[in-house]
Write an enzyme that holds these catalytic residues in place. Structure first.
Site, PDB file in Angstrom:
ATOM      1  N   LYS A  38     -70.331-102.218 -15.411  1.00 49.08           N
ATOM      2  CA  LYS A  38     -69.030-102.492 -14.800  1.00 49.08           C
ATOM      3  C   LYS A  38     -68.736-103.971 -15.080  1.00 49.08           C
ATOM      4  O   LYS A  38     -68.988-104.835 -14.242  1.00 49.08           O
ATOM      5  CB  LYS A  38     -69.092-102.211 -13.290  1.00 49.08           C
ATOM      6  CG  LYS A  38     -67.807-102.490 -12.526  1.00 49.08           C
ATOM      7  CD  LYS A  38     -66.825-101.357 -12.607  1.00 49.08           C
ATOM      8  CE  LYS A  38     -65.636-101.597 -11.685  1.00 49.08           C
ATOM      9  NZ  LYS A  38     -64.649-100.510 -11.790  1.00 49.08           N
ATOM     10  N   ASP A  55     -69.000-100.363  -6.380  1.00 50.07           N
ATOM     11  CA  ASP A  55     -68.981 -99.498  -7.562  1.00 50.07           C
ATOM     12  C   ASP A  55     -70.110 -99.871  -8.524  1.00 50.07           C
ATOM     13  O   ASP A  55     -70.809 -99.001  -9.049  1.00 50.07           O
ATOM     14  CB  ASP A  55     -67.637 -99.606  -8.278  1.00 50.07           C
ATOM     15  CG  ASP A  55     -66.489 -99.034  -7.466  1.00 50.07           C
ATOM     16  OD1 ASP A  55     -66.750 -98.327  -6.474  1.00 50.07           O
ATOM     17  OD2 ASP A  55     -65.326 -99.300  -7.814  1.00 50.07           O
ATOM     18  N   ALA A 119     -61.657-101.168 -15.159  1.00 47.91           N
ATOM     19  CA  ALA A 119     -61.156-101.546 -13.838  1.00 47.91           C
ATOM     20  C   ALA A 119     -59.686-101.167 -13.774  1.00 47.91           C
ATOM     21  O   ALA A 119     -58.918-101.522 -14.673  1.00 47.91           O
ATOM     22  CB  ALA A 119     -61.340-103.048 -13.597  1.00 47.91           C
ATOM     23  N   ASN A 177     -60.690 -85.022 -11.631  1.00 49.68           N
ATOM     24  CA  ASN A 177     -61.327 -85.394 -10.369  1.00 49.68           C
ATOM     25  C   ASN A 177     -60.330 -85.203  -9.235  1.00 49.68           C
ATOM     26  O   ASN A 177     -59.306 -85.887  -9.170  1.00 49.68           O
ATOM     27  CB  ASN A 177     -61.796 -86.853 -10.420  1.00 49.68           C
ATOM     28  CG  ASN A 177     -62.511 -87.261  -9.150  1.00 49.68           C
ATOM     29  OD1 ASN A 177     -63.264 -86.487  -8.580  1.00 49.68           O
ATOM     30  ND2 ASN A 177     -62.278 -88.483  -8.700  1.00 49.68           N
TER      31      ASN A 177
END
EC number: 6.3.3.3
Length: 228
Positions: A38, A55, A119, A177
Site C-alpha cells: 500500500k 488497510d 488509494a 464487491n
C-alpha cells in the site's frame, strides 16, 4: 510464474483492501508466496512505532512474506483526506517516481504474487501533474479492478475501465464487491457488467457483516490470473 498486479477501485469505498487481502489469502491457500503493498495511505493513526494505516496493516497480516511496515506503506499521512492535499499540507513532495522506487525495492522479494493497492479511485491526484494511475504505468503492472456494487456502479466501473485502457494498461480481471446490502437488482447489475467487461470476473464477494480476508477469499478464484 511470478505475477504482479495493481489493485484499483471504482471509488474510495469500493473495498480494495478487503479484496486485496482476500486475493493474498486465496493465493496463500495454494501454497504461493505473497506480498501486499500500500505505497501511499491517508488516514493513519499515530502509534509508538509511527503512523499506521489499518488497510496497510491488513495487507501486512494477509501476506505470507512478512515485510516491515515501512516497506508495505512507505508514505503515510494522518488526516483521512486526498493524498495530494495531505502532502501539500505537510510540505512533502509526492511523486509517482518516488512511489515506484519504494515499490521496486519491496517487489524484489521472492514472491509468486505481489499486489500493489492504490488509494481512492483511478484518477486520484498525487500532485498538480500526476495521478496515482502513473504508478502502475511505471511499474508496468496489469490491473485488477474492484467494483463496489452499489447504485451507480456500472457507470463508475465502465469509466474506470476506459481510463485504464486509455492509459495503456491491461485490465486482467475484476471483482464484484457488494458494499451495499440493500442494493436494488444486484444480479442484474452484475450481469450487465459481465456483458460489458472483456476481463474475467475473479469473484463476487457478498455483503459480509464481518469483512475478513478469509471470508473474502472463500469467494475469489485466481485461476484466470494464471491463464488456467
Amino acid at each position: 510464474m511470478k505475477k504482479r498486479f495493481f489493485i484499483a477501485g471504482t471509488d474510495t469505498d469500493a473495498g480494495k483492501t478487503l479484496v486485496t487481502a482476500g486475493l493474498l489469502t486465496a493465493a496463500n491457500r495454494q501454497g504461493l508466496k505473497t506480498v501486499g503493498l500500500k505505497p501511499v495511505a491517508a488516514g493513519c493513526e499515530q502509534t509508538p512505532d509511527g503512523l499506521r494505516n489499518a488497510d496497510a496493516l491488513q495487507l501486512q497480516q494477509a501476506a505470507s512474506i512478512k515485510l516491515s511496515y515501512e516497506q508495505i506503506n512507505p508514505v503515510a499521512f494522518a488526516p483521512p483526506i486526498a493524498p495530494h492535499i495531505a502532502a501539500e499540507q505537510e510540505g512533502r513532495a509526492l511523486t509517482a517516481d518516488r512511489l515506484a522506487a519504494y515499490c521496486r525495492g519491496a517487489m524484489m522479494q521472492p514472491a509468486d504474487l505481489v499486489l500493489v493497492e492504490g488509494a481512492g479511485g483511478w484518477r486520484v491526484p498525487l500532485n498538480t501533474r500526476e495521478s496515482l494511475a502513473r504508478l502502475p504505468q511505471l511499474l508496468e503492472l496489469d490491473v485488477i479492478l474492484v467494483v463496489g456494487m452499489k447504485l451507480g456502479c456500472i457507470n463508475h466501473a465502465i469509466l474506470t475501465a476506459e481510463a485504464i485502457a486509455r492509459d495503456g494498461l491491461r485490465l486482467v480481471g475484476w471483482v464484484a464487491n457488494h458494499v451495499d446490502p440493500d442494493m436494488s437488482c444486484p444480479d442484474e447489475n452484475l450481469a450487465t457488467l459481465e456483458r460489458l467487461f472483456r476481463a474475467p470476473l475473479l469473484g463476487r464477494v457478498p455483503w459480509l457483516e464481518e469483512p475478513t480476508a478469509d471470508a473474502a477469499a472463500d469467494h475469489l478464484d485466481l485461476s484466470a490470473l494464471w491463464g488456467e
